[in-house]
Enzyme design. Structure first.
Site, PDB file in Angstrom:
ATOM      1  N   LEU A  30     -11.427  16.321   4.978  1.00  0.00           N
ATOM      2  CA  LEU A  30     -11.846  15.983   6.332  1.00  0.00           C
ATOM      3  C   LEU A  30     -12.360  17.293   6.908  1.00  0.00           C
ATOM      4  O   LEU A  30     -11.633  18.279   6.927  1.00  0.00           O
ATOM      5  CB  LEU A  30     -10.663  15.449   7.141  1.00  0.00           C
ATOM      6  CG  LEU A  30     -10.956  14.858   8.526  1.00  0.00           C
ATOM      7  CD1 LEU A  30     -11.904  13.675   8.435  1.00  0.00           C
ATOM      8  CD2 LEU A  30      -9.652  14.438   9.204  1.00  0.00           C
ATOM      9  N   ASP A  31     -13.610  17.320   7.339  1.00  0.00           N
ATOM     10  CA  ASP A  31     -14.229  18.617   7.624  1.00  0.00           C
ATOM     11  C   ASP A  31     -13.572  19.354   8.788  1.00  0.00           C
ATOM     12  O   ASP A  31     -12.855  18.769   9.595  1.00  0.00           O
ATOM     13  CB  ASP A  31     -15.758  18.501   7.780  1.00  0.00           C
ATOM     14  CG  ASP A  31     -16.190  17.809   9.052  1.00  0.00           C
ATOM     15  OD1 ASP A  31     -15.335  17.513   9.901  1.00  0.00           O
ATOM     16  OD2 ASP A  31     -17.401  17.565   9.204  1.00  0.00           O
ATOM     17  N   LYS A  32     -13.818  20.639   8.834  1.00  0.00           N
ATOM     18  CA  LYS A  32     -13.133  21.537   9.770  1.00  0.00           C
ATOM     19  C   LYS A  32     -13.265  21.110  11.231  1.00  0.00           C
ATOM     20  O   LYS A  32     -12.286  21.155  11.986  1.00  0.00           O
ATOM     21  CB  LYS A  32     -13.655  22.963   9.577  1.00  0.00           C
ATOM     22  CG  LYS A  32     -12.896  24.029  10.345  1.00  0.00           C
ATOM     23  CD  LYS A  32     -13.406  25.414   9.973  1.00  0.00           C
ATOM     24  CE  LYS A  32     -12.656  26.499  10.730  1.00  0.00           C
ATOM     25  NZ  LYS A  32     -13.122  27.863  10.358  1.00  0.00           N
TER      26      LYS A  32
END
Length: 246
Positions: free
Chosen positions: A103-105
């Site tokens: 899950l991207d930053k």
């Protein structure tokens, strides 16, 4: 006999892909010798990583851990401890675990972590099969044309996204259900249509829901959640893997 990368993965040390990297880097030894990729081992073989012997997983997986975590914005889904803000330091669990997928930053929400390499491999292999639900806020009012295009497919990353369920829930927010995991997929889809994402939260992965879990908190999966998860991935078959952040 079992492939070395699967043996390492099954112990909960890391995923098979990461195990292959460790083998290539010469950090793995079998009976004191550096093995080749694809090496098979038996019950009597001793496997070590960075000089530390790792033991095989019990047949009943009694020592396995399965967590649901509400990832905060700014945390990176990597097991590399040298990277500031990595998910392992953020969650601070007392056993070695690793995330299932990413899950991207800039995004927040539900991510699963475990030390069961077998279930990780099955979930990641079953691309375009498991639903993930997101709540998305954007920077300007949503139009019917935007919803239609998002649901029918958007050209990004040299492909067209699969048709998906999209529902408006506010003037500038919508829910979307994906079965893909293209790199920064939702953000790229919105950008293509002239919108910027201001907040993105993943609310569920398959039947597992974020619920009332607060940002930065985690919980163990319930027995019924785990049983259903195992049932859903039991027949996973290998597909092309593009497991990336959304």
């Amino acid at each position: 006999m079992k492939r070395l990368n699967k043996y390492i993965s099954d112990t909960g040390f890391c995923s098979r892909r990461e195990a292959d990297k460790l083998i290539e880097q010469g950090r793995v030894k079998v009976n004191g010798e550096k093995p080749e990729l694809g090496t098979k081992i038996g019950d009597a073989d001793k496997v070590s990583v960075d000089g530390k012997v790792i033991s095989a997983v019990p047949e009943n997986k009694s020592d396995r851990v399965y967590l649901a975590y509400h990832k905060p914005v700014g945390i990176t889904c990597t097991t590399e401890r040298k990277i500031k803000g990595n998910i392992i330091d953020a969650i601070g669990y007392h056993q070695r675990i690793f995330p299932i997928g990413r899950l991207d930053k800039p995004s927040e929400g539900l991510i699963l972590l475990t030390n069961d390499g077998d279930i990780v491999n099955k979930i990641l292999r079953a691309e375009n099969a498991h639903e993930k639900r997101y709540r998305v806020n954007v920077n300007k009012p949503i139009t019917p044309a935007f919803l239609k295009k998002m649901s029918e497919g958007v050209p990004i990353l040299n492909t067209v996204t699969l048709p998906c369920e999209v529902k408006q829930v506010g003037k500038m927010s919508f829910d979307i259900v994906l079965t893909q995991g293209l790199n920064r997929q939702i953000r790229r889809m919105c950008e293509y249509l002239g919108y910027d994402v201001t907040r993105l939260i993943r609310n569920s992965i398959m039947h597992i829901r974020l619920g009332n879990l607060k940002v930065g908190q985690y919980r163990k999966l319930r027995d019924d959640e785990l049983q259903q998860l195992n049932a859903q991935v039991q027949h996973s078959v290998k597909t092309s893997s593009r497991n990336a952040s959304v």
